[in-house]
Design a protein around this motif. Structure first.
Motif, short mmCIF file in Angstrom:
data_model
loop_
_atom_site.label_atom_id
_atom_site.label_comp_id
_atom_site.label_asym_id
_atom_site.label_seq_id
_atom_site.Cartn_x
_atom_site.Cartn_y
_atom_site.Cartn_z
N LEU A 166 0.73 -1.20 -0.17
CA LEU A 166 0.16 0.02 0.10
C LEU A 166 1.09 1.15 0.14
O LEU A 166 2.17 1.09 0.20
N VAL A 167 0.36 2.41 -0.15
CA VAL A 167 0.92 3.66 -0.21
C VAL A 167 0.96 3.89 1.25
O VAL A 167 -0.09 4.55 1.79
N GLU A 168 1.99 3.89 1.90
CA GLU A 168 2.05 4.40 3.55
C GLU A 168 2.58 5.65 3.77
O GLU A 168 3.55 6.18 2.89
N ARG A 169 1.86 6.31 4.41
CA ARG A 169 2.28 7.86 4.76
C ARG A 169 2.92 7.58 6.31
O ARG A 169 2.31 7.38 7.24
N ASP A 170 4.08 7.99 6.39
CA ASP A 170 4.81 7.88 7.55
C ASP A 170 4.69 9.08 8.49
O ASP A 170 4.13 10.16 8.10
N ARG A 171 4.96 9.18 9.68
CA ARG A 171 4.44 10.29 10.56
C ARG A 171 5.24 11.68 10.01
O ARG A 171 4.74 12.67 10.29
N GLY A 199 5.42 12.44 6.94
CA GLY A 199 4.70 12.79 5.74
C GLY A 199 5.26 12.03 4.61
O GLY A 199 4.78 12.10 3.50
N THR A 200 6.43 11.63 4.60
CA THR A 200 6.89 10.87 3.53
C THR A 200 6.13 9.50 3.27
O THR A 200 5.68 8.65 4.03
N LEU A 201 6.29 9.30 1.98
CA LEU A 201 5.26 8.12 1.49
C LEU A 201 6.33 7.08 0.94
O LEU A 201 7.39 7.14 0.45
N TYR A 202 5.61 5.56 1.30
CA TYR A 202 6.53 4.56 1.12
C TYR A 202 5.59 3.67 0.36
O TYR A 202 4.34 3.53 0.63
N ASN A 203 6.36 2.57 -0.39
CA ASN A 203 5.43 1.63 -0.94
C ASN A 203 5.77 0.41 -0.02
O ASN A 203 6.82 -0.19 -0.12
N THR A 204 4.87 0.05 0.67
CA THR A 204 4.94 -0.97 1.95
C THR A 204 4.24 -2.14 1.76
O THR A 204 3.12 -2.13 1.79
N ALA A 205 4.86 -3.32 1.92
CA ALA A 205 4.29 -4.72 2.04
C ALA A 205 3.98 -4.91 3.25
O ALA A 205 4.70 -4.84 4.51
#
Length: 282
Positions: A83-88, A90-96
């Motif tokens: 999914l498209v994860e938003r870290d605290r 604000g950075t977006l990650y492609n996270t399994a």
């Protein structure tokens, strides 16, 4: 170990909520399996860059919540794709995400190799730093995502962290289907692991996705391959084949050279107990 790869169709006409409902229903239909796998970025759309900021969510957001409930309902280990994860910050990650049969999140992996060169994922998302493996009831599972397939050093790192089975959710372009078929077999063969690669199908963001999800064994033999359209592929994997083949053809024992991980990257694995990712670093 019985595994099912759910090759979802991800099209421009779908909404994220519709995709979540469809995926959850298909996962619940797989009760009796050991492991179920979904594709990469199926909720937001791997090629719908313009919607990522809107659709980004936390690790306890709507996609994770729906997939946790689906895993629990089916009583399966669920690799929920990514999914498209938003870290605290604000950075977006492609996270399994990997859930156990109780619906607990047992591991998550932020994609290290970002696709797009000077556009898309490469510019809009941050890159992960951890090589992640997770112990399960049927063996140690290594986590990778799509474009990672082109980087053999990651898979050698997963092997060194104990991986016996590697799961690769993807939204691979149909135009490079030949590369997909070659790389999935190669990664299974060179690491002497089962490799389960689940690719989306459908078209969005102007990109036709390849489908052709595949399961390859430690000999690099394709056990099952899907077609270009939405379907579920189910296969029985004899996990004892990993140790048997590594003994019969001990190429891994004969390794001479090694490559250190780049600065800032490390190997980690997760304890069997506990509901969230955590573990040692080496």
């Amino acid at each position: 170990m019985r595994a099912s790869l759910i090759q979802l169709s991800v099209d421009a006409s779908d909404t994220a909520d519709e995709r979540r409902r469809r995926a959850a229903s298909l996962v619940r239909d797989r009760a009796g399996d050991d492991l179920v796998v979904l594709p990469e970025l199926w909720a937001a759309g791997a090629w719908s860059y313009d919607g990522w900021d809107r659709d980004a969510e936390a690790l306890d957001g709507p996609t994770a919540e729906a997939m946790s409930a689906a895993a629990r309902g089916a009583g399966v280990w669920l690799h929920a794709g990514s999914l498209v994860e938003r870290d605290r910050d604000g950075t977006l990650y492609n996270t399994a995400l990997l859930f156990d049969p109780a619906g607990d999140l047992r591991g998550h992996y932020r994609k290290i190799h970002r696709y797009g060169f000077d556009t898309g994922e490469a510019t809009l998302m941050g890159g992960g730093h951890d090589i992640v493996t997770v112990p399960t009831d049927f063996g140690v599972v290594g986590l990778a995502v799509c474009y990672d397939l082109r980087f053999p050093e990651l898979f050698r790192g997963l092997l060194d962290a104990g991986a016996e089975l590697i799961v690769v959710p993807a939204a691979w372009p149909a135009a490079r289907l030949g590369h997909w078929r070659l790389l999935t077999r190669t990664r299974a063969l060179e690491e002497q692991v089962f490799l389960l690669a689940c690719c989306a199908t459908g078209t969005h963001g102007g990109m036709r996705q390849a489908g052709h999800s595949v399961v390859a064994d430690p000999w690099g033999t394709v056990l099952r391959e899907a077609g270009p359209d939405a379907e579920t592929v189910t296969v029985d994997c004899d996990m004892t084949e990993v140790s048997r083949i590594r003994t019969e053809l001990p190429v891994l024992r004969d390794r001479v050279l090694s490559v250190e991980a780049p600065e800032g990257h490390r190997v980690r694995w997760h304890a069997v107990t506990g509901s969230a990712a955590g573990g040692a670093v080496r």
